[in-house]
Enzyme design. Structure first.
Site, PDB file in Angstrom:
ATOM      1  N   ASP A  42       0.911  -1.086  -0.034  1.00 36.94           N
ATOM      2  CA  ASP A  42       0.070   0.026   0.058  1.00 36.94           C
ATOM      3  C   ASP A  42       0.813   1.373  -0.087  1.00 36.94           C
ATOM      4  O   ASP A  42       1.912   1.169   0.557  1.00 36.94           O
ATOM      5  CB  ASP A  42      -1.111  -0.086   1.384  1.00 36.94           C
ATOM      6  CG  ASP A  42      -2.207   0.809   0.860  1.00 36.94           C
ATOM      7  OD1 ASP A  42      -3.157   0.217   0.999  1.00 36.94           O
ATOM      8  OD2 ASP A  42      -2.004   2.145   0.950  1.00 36.94           O
ATOM      9  N   VAL A  69       1.296   2.617  -6.783  1.00 38.19           N
ATOM     10  CA  VAL A  69       1.240   1.776  -7.981  1.00 38.19           C
ATOM     11  C   VAL A  69       1.165   2.572  -9.409  1.00 38.19           C
ATOM     12  O   VAL A  69       1.059   2.008 -10.230  1.00 38.19           O
ATOM     13  CB  VAL A  69      -0.297   0.921  -7.764  1.00 38.19           C
ATOM     14  CG1 VAL A  69      -0.365   0.148  -6.795  1.00 38.19           C
ATOM     15  CG2 VAL A  69      -1.586   2.109  -7.941  1.00 38.19           C
ATOM     16  N   ASN A  95      -5.931  -4.135  -6.565  1.00 40.16           N
ATOM     17  CA  ASN A  95      -6.977  -3.495  -5.812  1.00 40.16           C
ATOM     18  C   ASN A  95      -6.959  -1.992  -5.571  1.00 40.16           C
ATOM     19  O   ASN A  95      -8.096  -1.461  -5.433  1.00 40.16           O
ATOM     20  CB  ASN A  95      -7.281  -4.305  -4.539  1.00 40.16           C
ATOM     21  CG  ASN A  95      -8.314  -3.832  -3.529  1.00 40.16           C
ATOM     22  OD1 ASN A  95      -9.427  -3.916  -3.829  1.00 40.16           O
ATOM     23  ND2 ASN A  95      -7.813  -2.980  -2.535  1.00 40.16           N
ATOM     24  N   TYR A 160     -13.942   8.378 -12.567  1.00 44.72           N
ATOM     25  CA  TYR A 160     -13.935   6.905 -11.991  1.00 44.72           C
ATOM     26  C   TYR A 160     -14.394   5.728 -12.817  1.00 44.72           C
ATOM     27  O   TYR A 160     -14.073   4.951 -12.950  1.00 44.72           O
ATOM     28  CB  TYR A 160     -14.718   7.216 -10.567  1.00 44.72           C
ATOM     29  CG  TYR A 160     -14.628   5.837  -9.781  1.00 44.72           C
ATOM     30  CD1 TYR A 160     -13.389   5.737  -9.210  1.00 44.72           C
ATOM     31  CD2 TYR A 160     -15.704   5.007  -9.653  1.00 44.72           C
ATOM     32  CE1 TYR A 160     -13.550   4.382  -8.173  1.00 44.72           C
ATOM     33  CE2 TYR A 160     -15.844   3.971  -8.745  1.00 44.72           C
ATOM     34  CZ  TYR A 160     -14.516   3.526  -8.334  1.00 44.72           C
ATOM     35  OH  TYR A 160     -14.551   2.574  -7.303  1.00 44.72           O
ATOM     36  N   LYS A 164     -12.587   2.752 -14.290  1.00 43.95           N
ATOM     37  CA  LYS A 164     -12.995   1.195 -13.934  1.00 43.95           C
ATOM     38  C   LYS A 164     -13.339   0.637 -15.385  1.00 43.95           C
ATOM     39  O   LYS A 164     -13.406  -0.685 -15.469  1.00 43.95           O
ATOM     40  CB  LYS A 164     -14.011   1.173 -12.846  1.00 43.95           C
ATOM     41  CG  LYS A 164     -13.571   1.616 -11.511  1.00 43.95           C
ATOM     42  CD  LYS A 164     -12.690   0.798 -11.257  1.00 43.95           C
ATOM     43  CE  LYS A 164     -12.095   1.460  -9.895  1.00 43.95           C
ATOM     44  NZ  LYS A 164     -11.152   0.302  -9.010  1.00 43.95           N
ATOM     45  N   THR A 195     -16.399   1.654   3.357  1.00 42.47           N
ATOM     46  CA  THR A 195     -15.113   1.648   3.646  1.00 42.47           C
ATOM     47  C   THR A 195     -14.547   2.987   3.490  1.00 42.47           C
ATOM     48  O   THR A 195     -15.361   3.809   3.523  1.00 42.47           O
ATOM     49  CB  THR A 195     -14.220   1.124   2.425  1.00 42.47           C
ATOM     50  OG1 THR A 195     -14.356   1.987   1.060  1.00 42.47           O
ATOM     51  CG2 THR A 195     -14.598  -0.465   1.773  1.00 42.47           C
TER      52      THR A 195
HETATM   53  P1  NAI Z   1     -10.036   2.517   0.408  1.00 44.85           P
HETATM   54  O1  NAI Z   1      -9.861   3.956   0.357  1.00 44.85           O
HETATM   55  O2  NAI Z   1     -10.310   1.985   2.129  1.00 44.85           O
HETATM   56  O3  NAI Z   1      -8.640   1.598   0.418  1.00 44.85           O
HETATM   57  C1  NAI Z   1      -7.792   1.898  -0.682  1.00 44.85           C
HETATM   58  C2  NAI Z   1      -6.405   1.758  -0.434  1.00 44.85           C
HETATM   59  O4  NAI Z   1      -5.668   1.987  -1.792  1.00 44.85           O
HETATM   60  C3  NAI Z   1      -5.934   2.714   0.375  1.00 44.85           C
HETATM   61  O5  NAI Z   1      -5.107   1.815   1.592  1.00 44.85           O
HETATM   62  C4  NAI Z   1      -4.914   3.541   0.022  1.00 44.85           C
HETATM   63  O6  NAI Z   1      -3.742   3.732   0.547  1.00 44.85           O
HETATM   64  C5  NAI Z   1      -4.574   2.609  -1.098  1.00 44.85           C
HETATM   65  N1  NAI Z   1      -3.943   3.420  -2.427  1.00 44.85           N
HETATM   66  C6  NAI Z   1      -4.636   4.491  -3.070  1.00 44.85           C
HETATM   67  N2  NAI Z   1      -3.926   5.070  -3.961  1.00 44.85           N
HETATM   68  C7  NAI Z   1      -2.633   4.201  -3.963  1.00 44.85           C
HETATM   69  C8  NAI Z   1      -1.578   4.184  -4.676  1.00 44.85           C
HETATM   70  N3  NAI Z   1      -1.320   5.164  -5.604  1.00 44.85           N
HETATM   71  N4  NAI Z   1      -0.739   3.172  -4.571  1.00 44.85           N
HETATM   72  C9  NAI Z   1      -0.839   2.062  -3.789  1.00 44.85           C
HETATM   73  N5  NAI Z   1      -1.883   2.218  -2.959  1.00 44.85           N
HETATM   74  C10 NAI Z   1      -2.718   3.220  -3.083  1.00 44.85           C
HETATM   75  O7  NAI Z   1     -10.854   2.207  -0.444  1.00 44.85           O
HETATM   76  P2  NAI Z   1     -11.798   0.682  -0.985  1.00 44.85           P
HETATM   77  O8  NAI Z   1     -13.163   1.144  -0.708  1.00 44.85           O
HETATM   78  O9  NAI Z   1     -11.372  -0.480  -0.103  1.00 44.85           O
HETATM   79  O10 NAI Z   1     -11.381   0.566  -2.332  1.00 44.85           O
HETATM   80  C11 NAI Z   1     -10.773  -0.719  -2.877  1.00 44.85           C
HETATM   81  C12 NAI Z   1     -10.895  -0.865  -4.275  1.00 44.85           C
HETATM   82  O11 NAI Z   1     -12.313  -1.099  -4.397  1.00 44.85           O
HETATM   83  C13 NAI Z   1     -10.597   0.426  -5.074  1.00 44.85           C
HETATM   84  O12 NAI Z   1     -10.073  -0.064  -6.296  1.00 44.85           O
HETATM   85  C14 NAI Z   1     -11.951   1.081  -5.287  1.00 44.85           C
HETATM   86  O13 NAI Z   1     -12.176   1.815  -6.476  1.00 44.85           O
HETATM   87  C15 NAI Z   1     -12.772  -0.274  -5.549  1.00 44.85           C
HETATM   88  N6  NAI Z   1     -14.229  -0.289  -5.132  1.00 44.85           N
HETATM   89  C16 NAI Z   1     -14.666   0.296  -4.010  1.00 44.85           C
HETATM   90  C17 NAI Z   1     -16.182   0.385  -3.644  1.00 44.85           C
HETATM   91  C18 NAI Z   1     -16.522   0.893  -2.528  1.00 44.85           C
HETATM   92  O14 NAI Z   1     -17.862   1.065  -2.384  1.00 44.85           O
HETATM   93  N7  NAI Z   1     -15.972   1.223  -1.401  1.00 44.85           N
HETATM   94  C19 NAI Z   1     -17.224  -0.165  -4.765  1.00 44.85           C
HETATM   95  C20 NAI Z   1     -16.507  -0.598  -6.030  1.00 44.85           C
HETATM   96  C21 NAI Z   1     -15.149  -0.523  -6.359  1.00 44.85           C
END
Ligand code: NAI
Length: 264
Positions: A42, A69, A95, A160, A164, A195
């Site tokens: 991360d 990433v 992810n 976004y 995706k 989240t």
């Molecule tokens: P979150 O914000 O809780 O976790 C995302 C993580 O990615 C964080 O720990 C952050 O530090 C890390 N991150 C962000 N940019 C980064 C980078 N440049 N390099 C490395 N790490 C990085 O978000 P969540 O909700 O867990 O999202 C995870 C995935 O699920 C994402 O791809 C999001 O688009 C997708 N998603 C989430 C939904 C939701 O409702 N929460 C719905 C659909 C998809």
């Protein structure tokens, strides 16, 4: 407990990006309890290291590392560190992601670029760094975290959704290229999951706590299974896609969305 290690007697190694929070954290935890060695990667290095330490303290095998990433060298270093650790990479979950809200008239070019860079280019760089090693695995699997908005139109998420949509297309394309070479590529497309990402989205829109709670409730109203999803419910499907249990599936985008897309 069913073991993932059906194709080999050795413990498999998985990399999960975005593992410090939300869905990625739940995936890393689920992989670890399934018996995999898990690289928790991360941008939030402290969060990744803390998760790995907690998993290790619970008797699992985990390594926490920093990754950006969008940075090719950083992603290559992540793959190299994983290889140095266990000598193999069997599964990777691309992810890590960010939400960028707004319709096309309200977002800046910088916001568009940020969504595409992290969500799409980040997925591409992660896939490219791990694929040579997945090819060397007895049963390599790559899983992307896409989104329902990568599959259908929803208001107010121009950048976004486009990012995706790119992940959805990349999933199918990589699956086509690697199906005959022993690597399966699939994606999960979550609906609304509670989240830090989704909560910050609604916090930004709300004037106070009451409006925040009201906005969260409005989301539930759109879902046939009338509640928010949980990170664990996504992790369970990612585990399935990563494991031999889905051994005849590739190129699939699996909505995990409380019925949102099919039951309108
Ligand atoms: P979150 O914000 O809780 O976790 C995302 C993580 O990615 C964080 O720990 C952050 O530090 C890390 N991150 C962000 N940019 C980064 C980078 N440049 N390099 C490395 N790490 C990085 O978000 P969540 O909700 O867990 O999202 C995870 C995935 O699920 C994402 O791809 C999001 O688009 C997708 N998603 C989430 C939904 C939701 O409702 N929460 C719905 C659909 C998809």
């Amino acid at each position: 407990m069913t073991s993932l290690n059906d194709a080999t007697s050795d413990q498999r190694t998985a990399i999960v990006t975005g593992a410090a929070s939300g869905i990625g954290r739940a995936i890393a935890q689920r992989f670890a309890t399934e018996g995999m060695a898990v690289v928790c990667a991360d941008l939030n290095a402290a969060g990744a290291v803390k998760l790995a330490a907690d998993l290790s303290a619970a008797g699992h095998r985990a390594l926490g590392i920093a990754v950006e990433v969008t940075d090719e060298a950083s992603v290559a270093a992540m793959a190299a560190r994983a290889l140095e650790w266990t000598g193999r990479i069997d599964t990777a979950v691309a992810n890590a992601g960010v939400m960028v809200e707004g319709d096309i008239l309200s977002i800046s070019l910088a916001e568009w670029n940020r969504a595409l860079q992290i969500n799409a280019t980040g997925a591409f760089l992660t896939a490219r760094a791990v694929l040579p090693h997945l090819l060397a695995s007895p049963a390599g699997t790559l899983v992307f975290t896409a989104s329902t908005v990568g599959l259908v139109g929803m208001k107010g998420t121009a950048a976004y959704s486009a990012s995706k949509g790119a992940v959805v297309a990349l999933t199918r394309q990589l699956a086509a290229d690697f199906a005959s070479r022993g690597v399966r590529v699939n994606a999960v497309a979550p609906g609304a999951i509670r989240t830090p990402l989704s909560e910050s989205q609604f916090r930004a829109r709300a004037a106070d706590d009451a409006e925040f709670e009201s906005l969260l409730q409005q989301v539930i109203g759109r879902y046939p299974i009338s509640r928010w999803g949980t990170p664990k419910e996504i992790a369970e499907i990612v585990l399935f896609l990563a494991s031999d249990r889905s051994s005849w599936m590739t190129g699939q985008i699996i909505p995990v969305d409380g019925g949102l897309l099919e039951l309108r």
